[in-house]
Scaffold this active site. Structure first.
Site, PDB file in Angstrom:
ATOM      1  N   GLY A  18       0.776  -1.244   0.000  1.00  0.00           N
ATOM      2  CA  GLY A  18       0.000   0.000   0.000  1.00  0.00           C
ATOM      3  C   GLY A  18       0.802   1.287   0.000  1.00  0.00           C
ATOM      4  CG  ASP A  33      -1.609   1.890   3.051  1.00  0.00           C
ATOM      5  OD1 ASP A  33      -1.500   1.647   4.271  1.00  0.00           O
ATOM      6  OD2 ASP A  33      -2.077   1.053   2.244  1.00  0.00           O
ATOM      7  CD  GLU A  86      -9.771   0.659   9.690  1.00  0.00           C
ATOM      8  OE1 GLU A  86      -9.136  -0.003   8.851  1.00  0.00           O
ATOM      9  OE2 GLU A  86     -10.996   0.538   9.854  1.00  0.00           O
ATOM     10  CE  LYS A 108     -10.192   3.747   6.699  1.00  0.00           C
ATOM     11  NZ  LYS A 108     -10.804   2.427   6.554  1.00  0.00           N
ATOM     12  CG  PHE A 151     -12.479   0.178   1.957  1.00  0.00           C
ATOM     13  CD1 PHE A 151     -11.453  -0.423   2.678  1.00  0.00           C
ATOM     14  CD2 PHE A 151     -12.536  -0.017   0.584  1.00  0.00           C
ATOM     15  CE1 PHE A 151     -10.505  -1.217   2.046  1.00  0.00           C
ATOM     16  CE2 PHE A 151     -11.603  -0.804  -0.059  1.00  0.00           C
ATOM     17  CZ  PHE A 151     -10.583  -1.403   0.674  1.00  0.00           C
ATOM     18  CB  VAL A 152     -10.033   5.484   0.847  1.00  0.00           C
ATOM     19  CG1 VAL A 152     -11.057   6.437   1.436  1.00  0.00           C
ATOM     20  CG2 VAL A 152      -8.884   5.248   1.834  1.00  0.00           C
ATOM     21  CG  ASP A 191      -5.314  -3.539  -1.925  1.00  0.00           C
ATOM     22  OD1 ASP A 191      -5.039  -2.971  -0.837  1.00  0.00           O
ATOM     23  OD2 ASP A 191      -5.570  -4.751  -1.996  1.00  0.00           O
ATOM     24  NE  ARG A 250      -1.787  -3.088  -4.198  1.00  0.00           N
ATOM     25  CZ  ARG A 250      -1.942  -3.150  -2.883  1.00  0.00           C
ATOM     26  NH1 ARG A 250      -1.924  -2.049  -2.162  1.00  0.00           N
ATOM     27  NH2 ARG A 250      -2.114  -4.315  -2.272  1.00  0.00           N
TER      28      ARG A 250
HETATM   29  P1  5GP Z   1      -4.603  -0.802  11.102  1.00  0.00           P
HETATM   30  O1  5GP Z   1      -3.674  -1.908  11.415  1.00  0.00           O
HETATM   31  O2  5GP Z   1      -4.097   0.570  11.538  1.00  0.00           O
HETATM   32  O3  5GP Z   1      -6.000  -1.053  11.565  1.00  0.00           O
HETATM   33  O4  5GP Z   1      -4.799  -0.757   9.541  1.00  0.00           O
HETATM   34  C1  5GP Z   1      -3.801  -0.349   8.708  1.00  0.00           C
HETATM   35  C2  5GP Z   1      -3.727  -1.220   7.472  1.00  0.00           C
HETATM   36  O5  5GP Z   1      -5.016  -1.618   7.022  1.00  0.00           O
HETATM   37  C3  5GP Z   1      -3.113  -0.433   6.346  1.00  0.00           C
HETATM   38  O6  5GP Z   1      -1.766  -0.831   6.186  1.00  0.00           O
HETATM   39  C4  5GP Z   1      -3.930  -0.822   5.141  1.00  0.00           C
HETATM   40  O7  5GP Z   1      -3.286  -1.881   4.470  1.00  0.00           O
HETATM   41  C5  5GP Z   1      -5.225  -1.349   5.662  1.00  0.00           C
HETATM   42  N1  5GP Z   1      -6.316  -0.363   5.545  1.00  0.00           N
HETATM   43  C6  5GP Z   1      -6.941   0.297   6.546  1.00  0.00           C
HETATM   44  N2  5GP Z   1      -7.908   1.086   6.079  1.00  0.00           N
HETATM   45  C7  5GP Z   1      -7.914   0.942   4.733  1.00  0.00           C
HETATM   46  C8  5GP Z   1      -8.687   1.532   3.663  1.00  0.00           C
HETATM   47  O8  5GP Z   1      -9.592   2.359   3.846  1.00  0.00           O
HETATM   48  N3  5GP Z   1      -8.379   1.127   2.411  1.00  0.00           N
HETATM   49  C9  5GP Z   1      -7.400   0.227   2.139  1.00  0.00           C
HETATM   50  N4  5GP Z   1      -7.201  -0.090   0.880  1.00  0.00           N
HETATM   51  N5  5GP Z   1      -6.642  -0.346   3.117  1.00  0.00           N
HETATM   52  C10 5GP Z   1      -6.893   0.019   4.393  1.00  0.00           C
HETATM   53 MG    MG Z   2      -1.147  -1.957   4.452  1.00  0.00          MG
END
Ligand code: 5GP
Ligand code: MG
Length: 182
Positions: free
Chosen positions: A43, A98, A101, A130, A151-152, A158, A164
């Site tokens: 990402g 990228d 969350e 986010k 979700f983006v 992706d 991507r």
């Molecule tokens: P976390 O571990 O902080 O919950 O999530 C981070 C990872 O989840 C990022 O590296 C990404 O790969 C994926 N992710 C979280 N939100 C999104 C989103 O809105 N779109 C996409 N494509 N990937 C996301």
């Molecule tokens: Mg990721």
């Protein structure tokens, strides 16, 4: 592909000037230090490329392949496809992802570097953060933009490996989400 887009949130002309500012901040704060960017694939690839070219310090980068997402939601556990961390040699590590969350991804990787490498410091930098209802497990030390809890895709992000290549950050319509469901 264009008919799958619901709403464009950020275009290149919004992203690139913000990366100028972010890179200036990094240039100032890491001045005189040996910096190693570690990008979490796939990402963060495009974010890495654009940020890297704005850093004016001596810098190198490595990539680490991890994943936690399936479809449009997190599985909650992080998988390391690369079992070894890159050699750090006492440099200052800046982890590049990228989007943040829940913070599980960056928190897990940061702890690995703190425990298993000789990094002089480990900090984190994301393109997007986010706004989620619960406090994330870890904050990013640097972020470019904050977005709503949706979700983006695009600019490296992706949906099941698609989108991507979009030159902007956008949400997908329901038809596209259903069509490419895992
Ligand atoms: P976390 O571990 O902080 O919950 O999530 C981070 C990872 O989840 C990022 O590296 C990404 O790969 C994926 N992710 C979280 N939100 C999104 C989103 O809105 N779109 C996409 N494509 N990937 C996301
Ligand atoms: Mg990721």
């Amino acid at each position: 592909m264009w008919e799958d887009i619901e709403k464009i949130l950020l275009r290149e002309e919004d992203i690139l000037p913000r990366l100028d500012t972010l890179a200036r901040q990094i240039n100032t704060e890491y001045d005189g230090k040996e910096l190693l960017l570690v990008a979490l694939l796939n990402g963060s690839l495009i974010f890495l490329a654009d940020l890297l070219r704005r850093i004016s310090l001596p810098v190198s980068f490595e990539c680490l392949r991890v994943s936690s997402y399936s479809g449009t939601t997190s599985t909650g556990t992080l998988q390391f496809q690369d079992l070894e961390l890159p050699a750090v040699n006492k440099r200052h590590v800046l982890l590049i992802d990228d989007i943040l969350e829940t913070g599980v991804t960056l928190d897990t990787v940061r702890k690995q570097f703190e425990k298993k490498s000789d990094a002089s410091s480990v900090r984190t930098c994301v393109l997007l953060k986010k706004r989620i209802p619960l406090a994330p497990q870890a904050e990013a030390d640097y972020f470019a933009f904050e977005i709503e809890n949706e979700f983006v895709v695009g600019y490296g992000l992706d949906y099941n490996e698609r989108y991507r290549n979009l030159p902007f950050i956008a949400t997908l319509n329901q038809e596209a989400i259903s069509r490419w469901k895992p």
